[in-house]
Design a protein around this motif. Structure first.
Motif, PDB file in Angstrom:
ATOM      1  N   CYS A 117       0.864  -1.214   0.094  1.00  0.00           N
ATOM      2  CA  CYS A 117      -0.118   0.064  -0.053  1.00  0.00           C
ATOM      3  C   CYS A 117       0.832   1.279  -0.083  1.00  0.00           C
ATOM      4  O   CYS A 117       0.341   2.053  -0.486  1.00  0.00           O
ATOM      5  N   HIS A 121       0.929   4.099  -2.964  1.00  0.00           N
ATOM      6  CA  HIS A 121       1.033   5.307  -2.499  1.00  0.00           C
ATOM      7  C   HIS A 121       1.901   6.265  -3.286  1.00  0.00           C
ATOM      8  O   HIS A 121       1.719   7.329  -3.686  1.00  0.00           O
ATOM      9  N   ALA A 125      -0.988   8.378  -5.322  1.00  0.00           N
ATOM     10  CA  ALA A 125      -1.791   8.655  -4.211  1.00  0.00           C
ATOM     11  C   ALA A 125      -3.161   8.613  -4.395  1.00  0.00           C
ATOM     12  O   ALA A 125      -4.303   8.327  -3.592  1.00  0.00           O
ATOM     13  N   LEU A 128      -4.744   5.168  -4.538  1.00  0.00           N
ATOM     14  CA  LEU A 128      -4.824   4.492  -3.468  1.00  0.00           C
ATOM     15  C   LEU A 128      -6.249   5.042  -2.722  1.00  0.00           C
ATOM     16  O   LEU A 128      -6.932   4.254  -2.184  1.00  0.00           O
ATOM     17  N   VAL A 134      -7.517   1.972   2.261  1.00  0.00           N
ATOM     18  CA  VAL A 134      -7.303   2.726   3.361  1.00  0.00           C
ATOM     19  C   VAL A 134      -8.287   2.278   4.362  1.00  0.00           C
ATOM     20  O   VAL A 134      -7.883   2.022   5.567  1.00  0.00           O
TER      21      VAL A 134
END
Length: 163
Positions: A117, A121, A125, A128, A134
């Motif tokens: 992850c 990012h 970003a 993601l 998240v």
């Protein structure tokens, strides 16, 4: 014998000798069940995928297949290598593979997916943030037993992120 050949190719690669012409043969070497061979081949793929954009799709397909392998060590190694590829179009393939890793039964694969992850990012970003990763990470943080398999994904309700 296969291990020795792959080891020699990696040795030439680290010496700076161009062994990119062996890309398709090295992809075929991932069919081995030996983790040492797989690890060396994944190192080779990560090193030469950017210089062989025409064959990089073959590498992506191979790593996606290995991310669904029965062995958790193979899944984790493939996921780590997959997110280490330096390709411009890799972002479109990452979310599905990382999501599957976050829901994996193996703690090693889940740990590798969490680190993936971070790599995603760095790549994008926005990609993601637009995925549900998240929220999945927040759910994993609240888990009382981090070694236990994750709960099944919730229905379409979305978790609220803290401000």
């Amino acid at each position: 014998k296969k291990r020795e050949v792959v080891k020699r190719v990696i040795a030439y690669m680290t010496l700076g000798i161009d062994v990119s012409k062996l890309f398709s043969e090295m992809i075929m070497a991932t069919s081995s069940k030996d983790h040492v061979i797989k690890k060396m081949v994944y190192l080779y793929i990560c090193n030469y995928a950017a210089t062989n954009p025409d064959l990089s799709l073959l590498a992506i397909n191979t790593l996606q297949k290995d991310c669904r392998d029965d062995d958790p060590m193979t899944r984790g190694l493939a996921l780590r290598s997959f997110t280490s590829l330096r390709l411009p179009n890799i972002v479109e393939y990452l979310p599905g593979v990382i999501q599957a890793g976050l829901r994996d039964q193996s703690p090693y694969v889940r740990k590798t997916a969490v680190l993936s992850c971070l790599k995603m990012h760095n790549y994008s970003a926005d990609a993601l943030a637009s995925s549900d990763m998240v929220n999945q990470l927040y759910t994993m943080l609240r888990d009382r037993d981090p070694q236990a398999p994750p709960p099944p994904p919730a229905s379409s309700s979305r978790l609220l992120l803290p401000p």
